[in-house]
Write an enzyme that holds these catalytic residues in place. Structure first.
Site, mmCIF file in Angstrom:
data_model
loop_
_atom_site.group_PDB
_atom_site.id
_atom_site.type_symbol
_atom_site.label_atom_id
_atom_site.label_comp_id
_atom_site.label_asym_id
_atom_site.label_seq_id
_atom_site.Cartn_x
_atom_site.Cartn_y
_atom_site.Cartn_z
ATOM 1 N N GLU A 42 10.615 65.181 21.067
ATOM 2 C CA GLU A 42 10.818 65.280 19.617
ATOM 3 C C GLU A 42 9.641 65.966 18.933
ATOM 4 O O GLU A 42 9.824 66.752 18.011
ATOM 5 C CB GLU A 42 11.057 63.892 19.012
ATOM 6 C CG GLU A 42 12.429 63.313 19.319
ATOM 7 C CD GLU A 42 13.572 64.172 18.776
ATOM 8 O OE1 GLU A 42 13.372 64.903 17.805
ATOM 9 O OE2 GLU A 42 14.668 64.115 19.366
ATOM 10 N N TYR A 125 10.383 60.967 10.724
ATOM 11 C CA TYR A 125 11.471 61.547 11.513
ATOM 12 C C TYR A 125 11.346 61.134 12.982
ATOM 13 O O TYR A 125 12.306 60.662 13.604
ATOM 14 C CB TYR A 125 11.500 63.084 11.392
ATOM 15 C CG TYR A 125 12.429 63.653 12.420
ATOM 16 C CD1 TYR A 125 13.805 63.640 12.200
ATOM 17 C CD2 TYR A 125 11.958 64.087 13.656
ATOM 18 C CE1 TYR A 125 14.688 64.074 13.183
ATOM 19 C CE2 TYR A 125 12.826 64.522 14.635
ATOM 20 C CZ TYR A 125 14.188 64.510 14.395
ATOM 21 O OH TYR A 125 15.046 64.926 15.364
ATOM 22 N N ASP A 143 16.912 65.500 10.378
ATOM 23 C CA ASP A 143 16.101 66.716 10.376
ATOM 24 C C ASP A 143 16.897 67.819 9.676
ATOM 25 O O ASP A 143 17.946 67.554 9.071
ATOM 26 C CB ASP A 143 15.712 67.117 11.807
ATOM 27 C CG ASP A 143 16.925 67.498 12.650
ATOM 28 O OD1 ASP A 143 18.067 67.403 12.144
ATOM 29 O OD2 ASP A 143 16.740 67.897 13.812
#
Ligand code: SF4
Length: 345
Positions: A42, A125, A143
């Site tokens: 990520e 996030y 996102d």
């Protein structure tokens, strides 16, 4: 069928095969994703595409298979391995986070969104993504891809960036206790492969029946966007100084853009072009410089044009490295070094 059921069943059949992913079949059989691999992927994916990030991911996990091994790695090795992924603050945050997990949590990632948020350098996030994908927590993972999908599904007229809270709220309303990790990844896959930014493949979309933007006849016009300010342009001079097979490098100050990285010596970067006299006055050595063209590089917030000056000679306060080591430089300096060493103007 509900939107959720349609998207999840599409994901079951079409999930992308990603190096860090536990696919829906294995997940249903009880296999759980490794939080370290989810977190690492990520962080890498926040600034680049899957094809570009995958070799870096494989390199990192082969060299540092666990968070404890990454935490124990020297800063310089990690920064060099990161070179080419851009935005080096993320590499520094990556290390700070790995070391906090190793030192304060016994090498085990916290398993809640809140616990993950308490780690240094791990933003909202990433915390939501790791909580959902690695721990099956019903976190709202939003996102740019998910914002686009929401803006289209609900034909949100408010332009970005003001629409962000509304898009997040719409995404949250679709999160459920059932398969939250698969849901987050199904949305990501839909955004990446079907609901693409410029040319959505609506005829192949599993949720077309639920899509308000499709019903308008112009789905690609969502998300609406406020008029964009032009990206600023900066100018600098890069000095390619050689001593036989070696090239002169410097280490950039720890704070700021490309902080702590090895670099070519450069002038300041400013709005105006550098004249010949100014470029020579800012040079790291009083040697016989000649102009060998320029290179342009796009950063997130500005575009940089570097004039290139080349010379053979010596200088104080530089770090000499053989040419074969230049591949470890950040992209902008690698590009400048390659051009400076090959251009014969
Ligand atoms: Fe995106 Fe088209 Fe699907 Fe709507 S129908 S979600 S615009 S791909």
């Amino acid at each position: 069928m509900s939107l959720r059921a349609q998207l999840l069943s599409w994901y079951d059949a079409n999930a992308r095969d990603l190096a860090w992913r536990v696919g829906p079949g294995h997940h249903a059989a009880g296999v759980r994703a490794d939080p370290y691999r989810v977190w690492l992927s990520e962080v890498m994916l926040q600034q680049t595409t899957v094809p570009h990030a995958t070799p870096y991911f494989l390199k990192f996990t082969a060299r540092w298979p666990t968070v404890n091994e990454l935490a124990a790695a020297p800063d310089e090795d990690v920064m060099a391995a990161w070179a080419g992924l851009g935005y080096y603050a993320r590499a520094r945050n990556l290390l700070a986070c790995a070391r906090a997990v190793a030192k304060d949590h016994g090498g085990v990632f916290p398993d809640t969104e809140e616990g993950l948020r308490s780690l240094p350098g791990l933003g909202p996030y990433t915390a939501a993504a790791v909580a959902a994908i690695a721990f099956d927590r019903p976190a709202n993972v939003v996102d740019g891809n998910v914002e686009r999908v929401m803006s289209r599904l609900f034909a949100v007229e408010q332009p970005l960036p003001d629409a962000k809270p509304e898009l997040k709220r719409l995404a949250a309303a679709l999160v459920a206790e059932d398969r939250p990790g698969d849901w987050a990844q199904a949305l990501m896959d839909l955004g990446a492969t079907i609901c693409r930014p410029k040319s959505p493949l609506c005829e192949r979309c599993p949720v077309i029946d639920h899509c308000a933007a499709f019903a308008t006849g112009a789905p690609e016009s969502y998300p609406r966007r406020a008029a964009k300010a032009e990206r600023p342009h900066r100018h600098g001079v890069a000095y390619v100084l050689t001593r036989g097979d070696e090239v002169a490098l410097v280490r950039r100050p720890p704070k700021g853009l490309l902080g702590g990285m090895l670099a070519l010596p450069t002038s300041d970067w400013r709005a105006e072009r550098w004249s010949d006299a100014e470029a020579l006055a800012a040079a790291p050595a009083d040697v016989d410089w000649r102009g060998v063209g320029e290179v342009e590089h796009g950063f997130t917030h500005f575009t940089l044009t570097l004039r290139l000056l080349r010379a053979e000679g010596d200088a104080d306060g530089v770090i000499w490295r053989p040419r074969r080591d230049l591949d470890a430089l950040p992209s902008v300096f690698l590009k400048a070094a390659r051009a400076g060493l090959t251009n014969l103007l």
